[in-house]
Design an enzyme around this catalytic site. Structure first.
Site, PDB file in Angstrom:
ATOM      1  N   ARG A   1      24.874  46.209 -48.481  1.00 15.30           N
ATOM      2  CA  ARG A   1      24.765  46.774 -47.139  1.00 15.30           C
ATOM      3  C   ARG A   1      25.071  48.277 -47.096  1.00 15.30           C
ATOM      4  NH1 ARG A   1      22.615  42.264 -46.883  1.00 15.30           N
ATOM      5  NH2 ARG A   1      22.966  40.823 -45.173  1.00 15.30           N
TER       6      ARG A   1
ATOM      7  N   PHE B   1      24.184  54.372 -41.093  1.00 16.11           N
ATOM      8  CA  PHE B   1      23.206  53.690 -41.929  1.00 16.11           C
ATOM      9  C   PHE B   1      23.741  52.317 -42.359  1.00 16.11           C
ATOM     10  CE2 PHE B   1      21.966  52.906 -46.416  1.00 16.11           C
ATOM     11  CZ  PHE B   1      20.644  52.558 -46.207  1.00 16.11           C
ATOM     12  N   HIS B   2      24.977  52.274 -42.813  1.00 15.54           N
ATOM     13  CA  HIS B   2      25.605  51.022 -43.237  1.00 15.54           C
ATOM     14  C   HIS B   2      25.615  50.004 -42.095  1.00 15.54           C
ATOM     15  CE1 HIS B   2      28.539  48.131 -44.635  1.00 15.54           C
ATOM     16  NE2 HIS B   2      29.404  48.511 -43.719  1.00 15.54           N
ATOM     17  N   ARG B   3      26.018  50.428 -40.894  1.00 12.36           N
ATOM     18  CA  ARG B   3      26.057  49.509 -39.752  1.00 12.36           C
ATOM     19  C   ARG B   3      24.660  48.996 -39.409  1.00 12.36           C
ATOM     20  NH1 ARG B   3      30.024  53.180 -38.701  1.00 12.36           N
ATOM     21  NH2 ARG B   3      28.824  54.476 -37.263  1.00 12.36           N
TER      22      ARG B   3
ATOM     23  N   PHE C   1      26.127  58.195 -43.098  1.00 10.73           N
ATOM     24  CA  PHE C   1      26.121  57.028 -43.979  1.00 10.73           C
ATOM     25  C   PHE C   1      26.778  55.827 -43.302  1.00 10.73           C
ATOM     26  CE2 PHE C   1      27.010  54.539 -47.798  1.00 10.73           C
ATOM     27  CZ  PHE C   1      25.791  54.651 -48.448  1.00 10.73           C
TER      28      PHE C   1
END
Length: 187
Positions: free
Chosen positions: A175, A28-30, A25
């Protein structure tokens, strides 16, 4: 939100699923930050409050173009040995819809006191007299443990899945792929 990709964690004797989900996760966020994307949402098919778990599948939702753009990035580096991933699939026509949102809680009275002391130019004792232990709240929602890129501190990202609805609600996602009002398909 007519397409999705499932990313499922593989069993690993060295790393428990919550640790792997946090790493996945975080990546994914980055990737969403780098793309400045607000059109990709997430859900967790294995989400459960009892027992409290996010499950072992991260489902990405979006248009075919948005998901293709995300997957063309090299954001899964270091995770490929730990995951199985589906191809881009169309959402079933019978899918329900739900909001998947972040919830933030006041869970640590001492942290709140330090923050108050700093913001109000008070001593820690003055802040303690203003903030009782009773402000702390026990949270029963599943969460993902992440590390803040700006501060380096670890934090819990509490996630709540709302009730299902027959019709989608359009909107944008943050985000983390979460939204306070937009829905993702649930099936």
């Amino acid at each position: 939100m007519d397409y999705y990709i499932d990313i499922r964690l593989r069993p690993d004797p060295e790393f428990p699923p919550p640790l792997l989900m946090g790493a996945l996760f975080g990546k994914f966020h980055r990737a969403l930050v780098a793309l400045e994307a607000d059109d990709i949402g997430v859900s967790f098919p294995g989400y459960s409050q009892r027992p409290r778990t996010m499950g072992e599948t991260l489902r990405l939702h979006g248009s075919a173009a948005a998901l293709d753009k995300l997957m063309s990035q090299d954001w899964l580096t270091g995770m490929r040995d730990h995951i199985d991933m589906t191809t881009l699939e169309e959402v079933p026509g019978s899918a329900q819809h739900r909001i998947v949102r972040r919830r933030q809680f006041k869970t640590n009275a001492e942290r709140l006191r330090r923050r108050r002391a700093q913001r109000h130019n008070e001593t820690l004792e003055e802040a303690r007299s203003q903030i009782p232990d009773s402000v702390e709240r026990k949270v029963n929602l599943p969460f993902i443990t992440l590390r803040s890129l700006s501060t380096g501190e670890r934090f819990c990202l509490f996630i709540e899945q709302g009730e299902t609805h027959p019709e989608p609600v359009p909107g944008t996602f943050n985000r983390y792929g979460l939204s306070q009002g937009a829905t993702v398909p649930w099936f």
